[in-house]
Design a protein around this motif. Structure first.
Motif, mmCIF file in Angstrom:
data_model
loop_
_atom_site.group_PDB
_atom_site.id
_atom_site.type_symbol
_atom_site.label_atom_id
_atom_site.label_comp_id
_atom_site.label_asym_id
_atom_site.label_seq_id
_atom_site.Cartn_x
_atom_site.Cartn_y
_atom_site.Cartn_z
ATOM 1 N N ARG A 71 5.977 16.191 -1.294
ATOM 2 C CA ARG A 71 5.942 16.811 -2.629
ATOM 3 C C ARG A 71 4.574 17.404 -2.938
ATOM 4 N N ASP A 72 3.523 16.638 -2.682
ATOM 5 C CA ASP A 72 2.166 17.091 -3.008
ATOM 6 C C ASP A 72 1.399 17.355 -1.730
ATOM 7 N N GLN A 73 0.998 18.615 -1.558
ATOM 8 C CA GLN A 73 0.224 18.998 -0.373
ATOM 9 C C GLN A 73 -1.229 18.572 -0.584
ATOM 10 N N HIS A 74 -1.580 17.397 -0.135
ATOM 11 C CA HIS A 74 -2.924 16.860 -0.338
ATOM 12 C C HIS A 74 -3.793 17.158 0.878
ATOM 13 N N TRP A 75 -5.092 17.260 0.652
ATOM 14 C CA TRP A 75 -6.006 17.626 1.743
ATOM 15 C C TRP A 75 -6.053 16.588 2.852
ATOM 16 N N VAL A 76 -5.670 15.330 2.562
ATOM 17 C CA VAL A 76 -5.728 14.299 3.603
ATOM 18 C C VAL A 76 -4.472 14.291 4.478
ATOM 19 N N LYS A 77 -3.494 15.121 4.137
ATOM 20 C CA LYS A 77 -2.226 15.113 4.882
ATOM 21 C C LYS A 77 -2.454 15.307 6.377
ATOM 22 N N ASN A 78 -3.200 16.356 6.758
ATOM 23 C CA ASN A 78 -3.388 16.664 8.176
ATOM 24 C C ASN A 78 -4.116 15.544 8.912
ATOM 25 N N LEU A 79 -5.099 14.920 8.246
ATOM 26 C CA LEU A 79 -5.824 13.824 8.882
ATOM 27 C C LEU A 79 -4.911 12.626 9.142
ATOM 28 N N PHE A 80 -4.094 12.262 8.130
ATOM 29 C CA PHE A 80 -3.200 11.116 8.288
ATOM 30 C C PHE A 80 -2.158 11.367 9.372
ATOM 31 N N LEU A 81 -1.480 12.523 9.278
ATOM 32 C CA LEU A 81 -0.427 12.813 10.244
ATOM 33 C C LEU A 81 -1.002 13.015 11.646
ATOM 34 N N GLY A 82 -2.138 13.732 11.718
ATOM 35 C CA GLY A 82 -2.754 13.947 13.023
ATOM 36 C C GLY A 82 -3.169 12.636 13.663
ATOM 37 N N ASN A 83 -3.795 11.760 12.885
ATOM 38 C CA ASN A 83 -4.235 10.468 13.420
ATOM 39 C C ASN A 83 -3.039 9.625 13.857
ATOM 40 N N ASN A 84 -1.947 9.650 13.053
ATOM 41 C CA ASN A 84 -0.755 8.880 13.401
ATOM 42 C C ASN A 84 -0.158 9.354 14.726
ATOM 43 N N TYR A 85 -0.065 10.672 14.883
ATOM 44 C CA TYR A 85 0.493 11.210 16.130
ATOM 45 C C TYR A 85 -0.458 10.978 17.304
ATOM 46 N N LEU A 86 -1.749 11.004 17.040
ATOM 47 C CA LEU A 86 -2.723 10.714 18.093
ATOM 48 C C LEU A 86 -2.565 9.283 18.597
ATOM 49 N N ILE A 140 0.833 -1.208 0.000
ATOM 50 C CA ILE A 140 0.000 0.000 0.000
ATOM 51 C C ILE A 140 0.864 1.253 0.000
ATOM 52 N N ARG A 141 2.070 1.157 0.537
ATOM 53 C CA ARG A 141 2.983 2.308 0.503
ATOM 54 C C ARG A 141 3.260 2.734 -0.937
ATOM 55 N N GLU A 142 3.620 1.750 -1.770
ATOM 56 C CA GLU A 142 3.924 2.070 -3.169
ATOM 57 C C GLU A 142 2.678 2.550 -3.905
ATOM 58 N N LEU A 143 1.544 1.910 -3.616
ATOM 59 C CA LEU A 143 0.297 2.289 -4.284
ATOM 60 C C LEU A 143 -0.094 3.722 -3.933
ATOM 61 N N LEU A 162 4.679 8.935 6.192
ATOM 62 C CA LEU A 162 3.601 9.858 5.834
ATOM 63 C C LEU A 162 4.150 11.242 5.500
ATOM 64 N N THR A 163 5.186 11.663 6.248
ATOM 65 C CA THR A 163 5.796 12.974 5.952
ATOM 66 C C THR A 163 6.400 12.978 4.559
ATOM 67 N N ARG A 164 7.118 11.893 4.203
ATOM 68 C CA ARG A 164 7.707 11.796 2.849
ATOM 69 C C ARG A 164 6.621 11.716 1.789
ATOM 70 N N LEU A 165 5.534 11.007 2.133
ATOM 71 C CA LEU A 165 4.455 10.808 1.165
ATOM 72 C C LEU A 165 3.833 12.145 0.757
ATOM 73 N N PHE A 166 3.657 13.041 1.730
ATOM 74 C CA PHE A 166 2.985 14.312 1.444
ATOM 75 C C PHE A 166 3.963 15.475 1.268
#
Length: 796
Positions: free
Chosen positions: A642-657, A604-607, A636-640
């Protein structure tokens, strides 16, 4: 004088240009003499008959196997050649050399100027040898010159050139046994010093063969000695055609010197080449057999006329060896003399089967080959009843003969006897399957195709078993057998490191084996299945269809471990490399179904880096939340990045939570909520602040709780589904131990309609969860209310 043919003139001109070019290359060191010679003679010397056959097969060859055209000098050039020799004798080497080169320029294939040049350069051994080789090459009948050059080559320790010289010397004087012996001595020497060089020069057996074809009949003993040696070596290399040729050459020269053993071998070779008429000639000429025959003329419906030989009588000496008698019978069988064979067979069957069983088999094979199975049975029946011939091969012939005679029940028992002797015999299993299937014994037929995995397995029979299992819808067993067939050429994984190699590299079997060797492991395992080295091979399209079929079956049977194993094995199958991306996605699906989230995360990382869709984000979120290790912030930081996607904050926030870094999580959730004002972000902010308030190290717990409540109210206002909102509000107050408000919201949730109705997923309803939470609140202080809730909502 007649005009010269233009085509001939053109060919001559081209040959002269080629001759000059080759000679120039040789003298300049651009090619060896072996290469130069092979341009004209095709390399190694061959038997004359082989040479003729090859020339017929390859009539268009323009260079190889060409014979050098030796040109004679014109009277003018003869005079110039004489002047050059005179200048050389007087010491005027420079002028003599110029004259020789002028002659070479006009007639490149004349040997005389090269001979003189070799003498001129006698102080330069290398140059002198080059000119001497050219001179000898252009006058190939000078055997003494070739022998002299062979001696020089031996002194220079150049066995390749020495062999060429001896070969040309033999060509010049084929009947000279001494030269043949020198060449054999050289082969013996090379076999003890450099075995790799011998095949490229001349094999021992071809040297023997050449002696046989070159020696005159007066050298009969020598001919027979090397005939036997050559025939033995040819037979060991399974070159029966060449063995037959060398025996034929020897027999043509000295038939009286053939011993009984020689005749037996010669007849066996002739039979292997289907030369049955020649065999009969040999029997008559050397074995004292008398054969009477008549010629019949047959006219076919097409008016084509053919003469056929009808053998009517055969007189055999009483002292003729039994193995020769059997060969005589074999010849008559193949020549169609059935009535004569029946007469002779009665006498043959009086021989003891224990001693002559192998000869019985030879005659039976001849009968079976021409379709006389009733006659073959006369020989097989005594064989299967003889203890020494109670063998799988004999029973197989017996079974096949019964089958050809239509005696299927007896053939079935005979095939089972074959399997008693040779449990894995593929041919016996195939034929037994066909008989049992035809008679309606499907289960027995399918069992017959099943091979014991302890022994060597036939891939082709495995494939036939797959087809039969599909035909009769035995799909559970088909799943097992087809997996073995599909993965027969690969290895089983032992470590996660091997999985990583397979995921990163295409066709990684060799790399995995090297990896095992580096780790000090055996690249193979004692429990690995062993397969026959046969020509059976599935096409890539067949492998792909079987692979997809196996995944579908494994999914249908809910065998997710099998599904994952097959998927990972597909990475190593070379025929599936064209579908690698699809295979990787199937592996991901299999890992999810098998709840192997650690390995599914690899895919899923590559996908996620290549396919930014809502489905991808949902899958990535599901996998990340399912893996026990929740520290994926770097990925997740590397994933986002290059491209600032709207789901970035949700993914990173949830991971840190999830990892307990609440302040960082709160930062990402607040940024997202400020931009989108969604109920989810408000809810996540409330949960994060509440988690912070639960920590002992945090001051101002009441302020944090109030902030959490305010965001939960914002969530309530933004969210439109009453049941969900009331349930979550109840959960919040229950966590804060404000039970009266928690009960109030839970009761509101129970009174609400379900959240949604879905044809695919059914009803989305939180009443059971709500009722359970109410039950836990009531059971200590109001057990009757708790029981009422349980009976109404929690009884299934």
């Amino acid at each position: 004088m007649e005009d010269q043919d233009p085509d001939v003139a053109g060919s001559s001109s081209k040959n002269m240009e080629l001759e000059s070019e080759l000679t120039s290359k040789f003298l300049n060191g651009q090619m060896s003499f072996a290469e130069y010679s092979s341009e004209w003679y095709g390399g190694e010397d061959e038997d004359e008959n082989d040479e003729i056959e090859k020339k017929v097969e390859e009539p268009q060859q323009s260079v190889a196997r060409r014979r050098r055209r030796v040109n004679r000098l014109t009277p003018a050039l003869i005079g110039l050649m004489g002047e050059a020799n005179l200048r050389f004798a007087r010491g005027d080497n420079e002028m003599a050399e110029k004259m020789c080169h002028e002659i070479i320029k006009q007639v490149p294939t004349a040997s005389e100027p090269y001979q003189t040049l070799a003498q001129i350069y006698e102080n330069d051994p290398e140059k002198s040898l080059q000119f001497s080789l050219l001179a000898a090459h252009l006058s190939p009948t000078d055997v003494n010159e070739w022998l002299r050059l062979a001696g020089i080559s031996s002194q220079r320790n150049d066995p390749k050139l020495e062999m060429i010289c001896y070969t040309h010397a033999i060509g010049a004087d084929p009947g000279n046994l001494e030269i043949h012996m020198k060449r054999l001595d050289l082969i013996n020497k090379l076999e003890h010093t450099d075995t790799t060089l011998v095949p490229s020069l001349m094999s021992r057996v071809r040297a023997y063969h050449k002696i046989v074809t070159a020696m005159p009949p007066s050298q009969g003993e020598i001919i027979m000695k090397y005939t036997r040696l050559a025939a033995t070596l040819y037979h060991d290399d399974d070159e029966k055609s060449k063995a037959c040729k060398v025996m034929s050459a020897a027999y043509a020269k000295c038939p009286t010197l053939f011993s009984l053993e020689d005749l037996n071998i010669f007849l066996e070779l002739l039979i292997s080449q289907k030369e049955f008429n020649k065999c009969l000639e040999l029997f008559v000429a050397s074995c004292g057999v008398d054969i009477e025959a008549e010629i019949q003329t047959v006219q076919y419906s097409t008016n084509e006329i053919e003469e056929q030989t009808n053998y009517t009588k055969c007189s055999i000496p009483n002292d003729l060896a039994i193995d020769l008698k059997s060969k005589l019978l074999v010849c008559f069988i193949h020549l169609g003399a059935v009535s004569l064979v029946q007469t002779l067979l009665s006498d043959f069957l009086t021989n003891d089967v224990e001693k002559a069983g192998d000869l019985y088999m030879d005659i039976e094979e001849a009968f079976s080959a021409v379709g006389h199975h009733e006659m073959a049975m006369k020989l097989l029946e005594p064989l299967v009843n003889t203890p020494n011939f109670d063998l799988g091969a004999v029973w197989l012939k017996y079974a096949e003969c019964l089958l050809n005679l239509g005696r299927e029940e007896e053939a079935t028992n005979a095939f089972y006897k074959v399997l008693d002797h040779a449990p894995q015999h593929p041919a016996a299993r195939r034929k037994l399957f066909a008989i049992l299937e035809k008679s309606g014994h499907t289960e027995k037929a399918l069992d017959v195709l099943q091979q014991d995995k302890k022994y060597v397995i036939s891939p082709s029979l495995l494939y036939e078993e797959c087809l039969a299992l599909k035909k009769y819808n035995r799909m559970s067993r088909y799943l097992e057998v087809a997996e073995i067939l599909l993965c027969r050429a690969i290895t089983k994984y032992r470590h996660d490191e091997e999985l990583r190699i397979a995921c990163k590299q295409r066709s990684a079997i060799e790399l995995i084996q090297e990896f095992r060797i580096l780790k000090g492991e055996n690249p193979y395992h004692k429990d690995d299945l062993q397969f026959e080295d046969e020509n059976f091979k599935l096409t890539p399209s067949q492998e792909w269809e079987i692979y997809k079929e196996l995944l579908t079956l494994a999914h249908g049977f809910k065998q997710y471990v099998t599904m994952q194993r097959i998927s990972y094995s597909a990475l190593l199958i070379k025929g599936l490399q064209a579908h690698r991306k699809q295979v990787e996605f199937y592996i991901f699906q299999a890992c999810l179904l098998n709840k192997d989230f650690v390995h599914s995360f690899r895919f899923i990382r590559e996908l996620a880096q290549k396919n930014t869709t809502n489905r991808t984000w949902n899958l990535l979120s599901f996998v990340i939340n399912s893996v026990e290790d929740v520290t994926h912030s770097k990925f997740l930081t590397r994933l986002f990045q290059r491209d600032q996607h709207w789901v970035k904050n949700l993914f990173l926030g949830n991971n840190y939570l999830m990892s307990g870094r609440y302040l960082v999580a709160l930062k990402y959730f607040l940024e997202y909520h400020e931009q989108f004002r969604e109920p989810l972000s408000a809810f996540l902010i409330s949960v994060t602040i509440l988690s912070m308030a639960a920590q002992k190290t945090v001051d101002k717990h009441h302020n944090l709780i109030l902030q959490s409540l305010s965001y939960m109210v914002a969530y309530k206002q933004l969210r439109k589904y009453d049941q969900e909102v009331n349930y979550n509000m109840g959960r919040l107050y229950q966590m804060l131990s404000i039970n009266n408000l928690a009960i109030e919201y839970y009761e509101k949730a129970l009174a609400c309609e379900p959240i949604a109705q879905c044809d695919k997923h059914g009803t989305i309803d939180l009443r059971m969860e709500t009722a359970y939470n109410l039950f836990t609140l009531y059971k200590e202080h109001s057990p009757h209310l708790a029981r009422k809730i349980m009976l109404k909502y929690l009884v299934i």
